[in-house]
Design an enzyme around this catalytic site. Structure first.
Site, PDB file in Angstrom:
ATOM      1  N   GLU A 249      -0.481 -14.958 -19.779  1.00 33.22           N
ATOM      2  CA  GLU A 249      -1.427 -14.650 -18.703  1.00 33.22           C
ATOM      3  C   GLU A 249      -1.848 -13.191 -18.801  1.00 33.22           C
ATOM      4  OE1 GLU A 249      -1.373 -14.525 -13.837  1.00 33.22           O
ATOM      5  OE2 GLU A 249      -0.598 -16.299 -14.846  1.00 33.22           O
TER       6      GLU A 249
ATOM      7  N   SER B  65       3.428 -12.200 -13.653  1.00 30.40           N
ATOM      8  CA  SER B  65       3.760 -13.407 -14.411  1.00 30.40           C
ATOM      9  C   SER B  65       3.240 -13.263 -15.834  1.00 30.40           C
ATOM     10  CB  SER B  65       3.136 -14.638 -13.752  1.00 30.40           C
ATOM     11  OG  SER B  65       3.672 -14.840 -12.467  1.00 30.40           O
TER      12      SER B  65
ATOM     13  N   ARG C 204      -7.276 -18.911 -13.842  1.00 28.71           N
ATOM     14  CA  ARG C 204      -7.236 -17.684 -14.633  1.00 28.71           C
ATOM     15  C   ARG C 204      -8.412 -17.565 -15.593  1.00 28.71           C
ATOM     16  NH1 ARG C 204      -4.678 -17.643 -10.891  1.00 28.71           N
ATOM     17  NH2 ARG C 204      -2.441 -17.251 -10.631  1.00 28.71           N
TER      18      ARG C 204
END
Length: 308
Positions: free
Chosen positions: A297, A227, A177
């Site tokens: 996230e 998520s 990420r």
């Protein structure tokens, strides 16, 4: 008060008037369906327009922020000052052999399915990811043991000085990420993927399998940003949240999904502040019980609502 309305005159020299919106509610442009108004939202039709627009913002010292499909974004209730540049109309794709060149606003799911039609394998994992190509490369999006770093070859970006750069896979510095795009605030214009020849039936079967799994396990019937938390080292965020007895917990219209505890969902008329408060509750509970600090996230931007 919209302090950047006068900037519209300069934007109209670059962008068609119908592609410029003033005081536009960001809840219309995010998958969470929350967020206050942005001063100006612009939707360029091609890479030339977006480059000229960014250079104009830099020259005039106007803050700007790039969004794609708004699928990994939480905009606060007070909205965003400056210019939002939405890349959704930058969606052209070209296939040459095993290489696929895609503009940043194309949907990752569409690119995955189109590459499958041409018998190219490698992007099956991305068939259910709702984000744009630009966002996917920026965050090194991944699912089902696949991620962008496995298939990307290079990207064309524009930096914060208005210069166009071509970055190799190594220069993209893709990790979990993260990327050099995210670190240095680059804007993605185009991405080149290196795929492989495959069997269409096998590729399509894999896409169907992953789609079925996603529908069964994820709360797709509610607005969310996918998520909510990054995967902490050695753990799974969803399991930590569930084991902390947080499944179904809610604040206002925001809820930890009963279907998948890794998702915070908008059950209806949630405010960004509800989601943010629930994120904090989850973080604090997991930290107290397991000593693990969950990191969002989802990207959080904008200002608090001064009215309350």
């Amino acid at each position: 008060m919209n302090q950047y309305k006068d900037f519209r005159d300069k934007i109209e020299l670059i962008i068609d008037p119908e592609d410029i919106l003033i005081d536009e509610p960001m809840k219309k442009h995010t998958s969470f369906k929350v967020g206050g108004p942005c001063d100006i939202l612009v939707t360029p039709k091609n890479c030339e327009q977006i480059v000229e627009l960014i250079r104009t913002c830099i020259k005039q010292k106007i803050p700007y922020y790039i969004i794609g499909n708004g699928s990994n974004l939480l905009v606060k209730d007070g909205g965003i000052r400056g210019v939002i540049i939405k890349t959704s109309k930058l969606n052209r794709m070209e296939i040459e052999g095993e290489e696929l060149t895609v503009e940043s606003g194309a949907l990752l799911s569409s690119v995955s399915k189109k590459s499958a039609k041409f018998g190219l394998t490698g992007l099956e994992f991305a068939s259910g990811i709702p984000g744009s190509i630009g966002g996917a490369v920026t965050m090194n999006a991944g699912a089902y043991n696949g991620e962008i770093s496995q298939v990307v070859k290079s990207a064309v970006v524009i930096d914060k000085k208005g210069q166009i750069l071509e970055l190799s896979k190594e220069q993209l510095e893709l990790g979990y990420r993260k990327s050099s795009i995210l670190e240095y605030g680059y804007t993605v214009l185009k991405v080149v993927f290196k795929l492989c020849k495959g069997n269409y039936d096998k590729i399509n079967k894999r896409i169907q399998e992953l789609t079925k799994r996603r529908i069964e396990k994820q709360p797709l019937e509610y607005p969310s940003a996918g998520s909510t938390f990054k995967r902490p080292d050695g753990y799974y965020a969803a399991k930590l949240i569930e084991d902390s007895n947080l499944k179904g917990s809610s604040v206002g219209g925001a809820q930890v999904s009963n279907k998948h505890s890794g998702f915070i969902i908008n059950k209806g008329n949630a405010k960004a502040k509800d989601i943010l408060e629930l994120i904090k509750i989850v973080q604090n509970s997991v930290s107290q019980k397991y000593g693990v600090q969950l990191q969002p996230e989802v990207r959080i931007i904008g200002e608090e609502d001064k009215i309350g």
